[in-house]
Write a protein that holds these residues in place. Structure first.
Motif, PDB file in Angstrom:
ATOM      1  N   TYR A 143      86.488  -3.886 -48.471  1.00  0.00           N
ATOM      2  CA  TYR A 143      85.658  -3.076 -47.495  1.00  0.00           C
ATOM      3  C   TYR A 143      86.260  -1.511 -48.200  1.00  0.00           C
ATOM      4  O   TYR A 143      85.282  -0.667 -48.490  1.00  0.00           O
ATOM      5  CB  TYR A 143      86.038  -3.306 -46.276  1.00  0.00           C
ATOM      6  CG  TYR A 143      85.412  -1.949 -45.405  1.00  0.00           C
ATOM      7  CD1 TYR A 143      84.219  -2.147 -45.062  1.00  0.00           C
ATOM      8  CD2 TYR A 143      86.397  -1.152 -45.000  1.00  0.00           C
ATOM      9  CE1 TYR A 143      83.562  -1.219 -44.256  1.00  0.00           C
ATOM     10  CE2 TYR A 143      85.628   0.102 -44.041  1.00  0.00           C
ATOM     11  CZ  TYR A 143      84.346  -0.006 -44.053  1.00  0.00           C
ATOM     12  OH  TYR A 143      84.033   0.908 -43.014  1.00  0.00           O
ATOM     13  N   LYS A 144      87.509  -1.483 -48.559  1.00  0.00           N
ATOM     14  CA  LYS A 144      88.050  -0.267 -48.901  1.00  0.00           C
ATOM     15  C   LYS A 144      87.457   0.339 -50.337  1.00  0.00           C
ATOM     16  O   LYS A 144      87.300   1.816 -50.243  1.00  0.00           O
ATOM     17  CB  LYS A 144      89.533  -0.210 -48.942  1.00  0.00           C
ATOM     18  CG  LYS A 144      90.134   1.096 -49.399  1.00  0.00           C
ATOM     19  CD  LYS A 144      91.658   1.024 -49.316  1.00  0.00           C
ATOM     20  CE  LYS A 144      92.427   2.372 -49.655  1.00  0.00           C
ATOM     21  NZ  LYS A 144      93.857   2.079 -49.491  1.00  0.00           N
ATOM     22  N   TYR A 145      86.703  -0.458 -51.037  1.00  0.00           N
ATOM     23  CA  TYR A 145      86.322  -0.162 -52.325  1.00  0.00           C
ATOM     24  C   TYR A 145      85.190  -0.370 -52.685  1.00  0.00           C
ATOM     25  O   TYR A 145      84.672  -0.408 -53.641  1.00  0.00           O
ATOM     26  CB  TYR A 145      87.451  -0.782 -53.418  1.00  0.00           C
ATOM     27  CG  TYR A 145      88.781  -0.354 -53.421  1.00  0.00           C
ATOM     28  CD1 TYR A 145      89.072   1.090 -53.814  1.00  0.00           C
ATOM     29  CD2 TYR A 145      89.795  -1.068 -52.874  1.00  0.00           C
ATOM     30  CE1 TYR A 145      90.524   1.446 -53.874  1.00  0.00           C
ATOM     31  CE2 TYR A 145      91.003  -0.814 -52.945  1.00  0.00           C
ATOM     32  CZ  TYR A 145      91.507   0.540 -53.349  1.00  0.00           C
ATOM     33  OH  TYR A 145      92.563   1.017 -53.133  1.00  0.00           O
ATOM     34  N   ARG A 146      84.295  -0.891 -51.652  1.00  0.00           N
ATOM     35  CA  ARG A 146      82.994  -0.919 -51.894  1.00  0.00           C
ATOM     36  C   ARG A 146      82.142   0.045 -52.298  1.00  0.00           C
ATOM     37  O   ARG A 146      81.004  -0.252 -53.318  1.00  0.00           O
ATOM     38  CB  ARG A 146      82.084  -1.320 -50.307  1.00  0.00           C
ATOM     39  CG  ARG A 146      82.407  -2.501 -49.868  1.00  0.00           C
ATOM     40  CD  ARG A 146      81.406  -2.954 -48.638  1.00  0.00           C
ATOM     41  NE  ARG A 146      82.080  -4.216 -48.083  1.00  0.00           N
ATOM     42  CZ  ARG A 146      81.932  -4.528 -46.820  1.00  0.00           C
ATOM     43  NH1 ARG A 146      80.997  -3.609 -45.927  1.00  0.00           N
ATOM     44  NH2 ARG A 146      82.376  -5.685 -46.406  1.00  0.00           N
ATOM     45  N   TRP A 147      82.663   1.213 -52.458  1.00  0.00           N
ATOM     46  CA  TRP A 147      82.065   2.361 -53.177  1.00  0.00           C
ATOM     47  C   TRP A 147      82.024   2.379 -54.449  1.00  0.00           C
ATOM     48  O   TRP A 147      81.228   3.034 -55.275  1.00  0.00           O
ATOM     49  CB  TRP A 147      82.566   3.780 -52.619  1.00  0.00           C
ATOM     50  CG  TRP A 147      83.983   3.901 -52.901  1.00  0.00           C
ATOM     51  CD1 TRP A 147      85.234   3.497 -52.374  1.00  0.00           C
ATOM     52  CD2 TRP A 147      84.247   4.440 -54.259  1.00  0.00           C
ATOM     53  NE1 TRP A 147      86.100   3.845 -52.960  1.00  0.00           N
ATOM     54  CE2 TRP A 147      85.865   4.415 -54.232  1.00  0.00           C
ATOM     55  CE3 TRP A 147      83.910   5.184 -55.192  1.00  0.00           C
ATOM     56  CZ2 TRP A 147      86.787   4.846 -55.460  1.00  0.00           C
ATOM     57  CZ3 TRP A 147      84.485   5.604 -56.266  1.00  0.00           C
ATOM     58  CH2 TRP A 147      85.901   5.635 -56.426  1.00  0.00           C
ATOM     59  N   THR A 148      82.845   1.475 -55.007  1.00  0.00           N
ATOM     60  CA  THR A 148      83.093   1.489 -56.377  1.00  0.00           C
ATOM     61  C   THR A 148      81.894   0.361 -57.069  1.00  0.00           C
ATOM     62  O   THR A 148      81.760   0.341 -58.295  1.00  0.00           O
ATOM     63  CB  THR A 148      84.354   0.824 -56.975  1.00  0.00           C
ATOM     64  OG1 THR A 148      84.500  -0.390 -56.488  1.00  0.00           O
ATOM     65  CG2 THR A 148      85.288   1.902 -56.267  1.00  0.00           C
ATOM     66  N   SER A 149      81.014  -0.265 -56.168  1.00  0.00           N
ATOM     67  CA  SER A 149      80.285  -1.327 -56.762  1.00  0.00           C
ATOM     68  C   SER A 149      79.486  -0.648 -57.820  1.00  0.00           C
ATOM     69  O   SER A 149      79.017  -1.427 -58.984  1.00  0.00           O
ATOM     70  CB  SER A 149      79.725  -1.954 -55.811  1.00  0.00           C
ATOM     71  OG  SER A 149      78.997  -2.916 -55.954  1.00  0.00           O
ATOM     72  N   PRO A 150      78.557   0.359 -57.545  1.00  0.00           N
ATOM     73  CA  PRO A 150      77.519   0.981 -58.306  1.00  0.00           C
ATOM     74  C   PRO A 150      78.226   1.326 -59.622  1.00  0.00           C
ATOM     75  O   PRO A 150      77.623   1.500 -60.592  1.00  0.00           O
ATOM     76  CB  PRO A 150      77.148   2.047 -57.801  1.00  0.00           C
ATOM     77  CG  PRO A 150      77.789   2.325 -56.570  1.00  0.00           C
ATOM     78  CD  PRO A 150      78.488   1.182 -56.206  1.00  0.00           C
ATOM     79  N   LEU A 151      79.661   1.572 -59.702  1.00  0.00           N
ATOM     80  CA  LEU A 151      80.390   2.075 -61.057  1.00  0.00           C
ATOM     81  C   LEU A 151      80.403   0.919 -61.963  1.00  0.00           C
ATOM     82  O   LEU A 151      80.928   1.087 -62.996  1.00  0.00           O
ATOM     83  CB  LEU A 151      81.649   2.725 -60.602  1.00  0.00           C
ATOM     84  CG  LEU A 151      81.511   3.716 -59.839  1.00  0.00           C
ATOM     85  CD1 LEU A 151      82.936   4.276 -59.594  1.00  0.00           C
ATOM     86  CD2 LEU A 151      80.758   4.987 -60.242  1.00  0.00           C
ATOM     87  N   HIS A 152      79.876  -0.087 -61.692  1.00  0.00           N
ATOM     88  CA  HIS A 152      80.118  -1.453 -62.465  1.00  0.00           C
ATOM     89  C   HIS A 152      78.748  -1.762 -63.319  1.00  0.00           C
ATOM     90  O   HIS A 152      78.927  -2.849 -64.127  1.00  0.00           O
ATOM     91  CB  HIS A 152      80.559  -2.443 -61.463  1.00  0.00           C
ATOM     92  CG  HIS A 152      81.242  -3.697 -62.150  1.00  0.00           C
ATOM     93  ND1 HIS A 152      82.468  -3.754 -62.610  1.00  0.00           N
ATOM     94  CD2 HIS A 152      80.714  -4.768 -62.620  1.00  0.00           C
ATOM     95  CE1 HIS A 152      82.810  -4.654 -63.042  1.00  0.00           C
ATOM     96  NE2 HIS A 152      81.708  -5.465 -63.051  1.00  0.00           N
ATOM     97  N   PHE A 153      77.745  -0.941 -62.800  1.00  0.00           N
ATOM     98  CA  PHE A 153      76.554  -1.449 -63.687  1.00  0.00           C
ATOM     99  C   PHE A 153      75.422  -0.054 -63.587  1.00  0.00           C
ATOM    100  O   PHE A 153      75.924   0.727 -63.323  1.00  0.00           O
ATOM    101  CB  PHE A 153      75.796  -2.633 -62.937  1.00  0.00           C
ATOM    102  CG  PHE A 153      75.594  -2.401 -61.467  1.00  0.00           C
ATOM    103  CD1 PHE A 153      74.226  -1.984 -61.111  1.00  0.00           C
ATOM    104  CD2 PHE A 153      76.457  -2.844 -60.505  1.00  0.00           C
ATOM    105  CE1 PHE A 153      74.107  -1.345 -59.850  1.00  0.00           C
ATOM    106  CE2 PHE A 153      76.240  -2.333 -59.242  1.00  0.00           C
ATOM    107  CZ  PHE A 153      74.914  -1.632 -58.883  1.00  0.00           C
TER     108      PHE A 153
END
Length: 143
Positions: free
Chosen positions: A82-92
């Motif tokens: 939850y705390k790091y969901r914002w990083t998901s688009p940084l992966h692709f």
């Protein structure tokens, strides 16, 4: 001379990550496994110049025994917390289905349109941070 060598090494690392990303796009694969991340990290670590390899070694925790690839699955793990969901688009990077190319301004954003939220934006951000840190280190060394 040392700063140029480190910048060249960073360029090579970014190129390896970009190349891995392009392989994913070219083959039509939507994601890759833990093993894919580990292989890219092993290749990238092998391309490091001695000074850069030493700097990376100094940053790695003792429990990985100098093996950068032991930490390469970390982004996959935390992007679901939850705390790091914002990083998901940084992966692709999502490109349009009809597009056979990547345009930074068009494609590097999250679902809400926030710019620079893709893996290329993350690489650019961290590269910029390294440049700034290098400049600050040079200023400190001179005085």
């Amino acid at each position: 001379m040392g700063i140029y060598l480190r910048l060249w090494t960073m360029f090579k690392l970014c190129f390896v990550f970009f190349l891995g990303f392009m392989v994913i796009l070219e083959t039509g694969v939507q994601a890759w496994s833990k093993e894919g991340h580990v292989m890219v990290c092993q290749i990238a670590q092998g391309l490091l110049e001695p000074d850069a390899a030493h700097a990376v070694q100094m940053l790695l925790p003792d429990y990985v025994d100098g093996n950068l690839s032991a930490l390469c699955v970390w982004p996959d793990q935390i992007r679901h917390w939850y705390k790091y969901r914002w990083t998901s688009p940084l992966h692709f990077i999502d490109t349009p289905d009809e597009g056979c190319n990547f345009h930074y301004k068009r494609d590097c954003h999250d679902l809400h349109g926030l710019k620079d939220m893709c893996v290329a934006g993350a690489i650019q951000n961290f590269t910029t941070q390294l440049h700034v840190t290098e400049k600050e280190l040079l200023i400190v060394d001179i005085t």
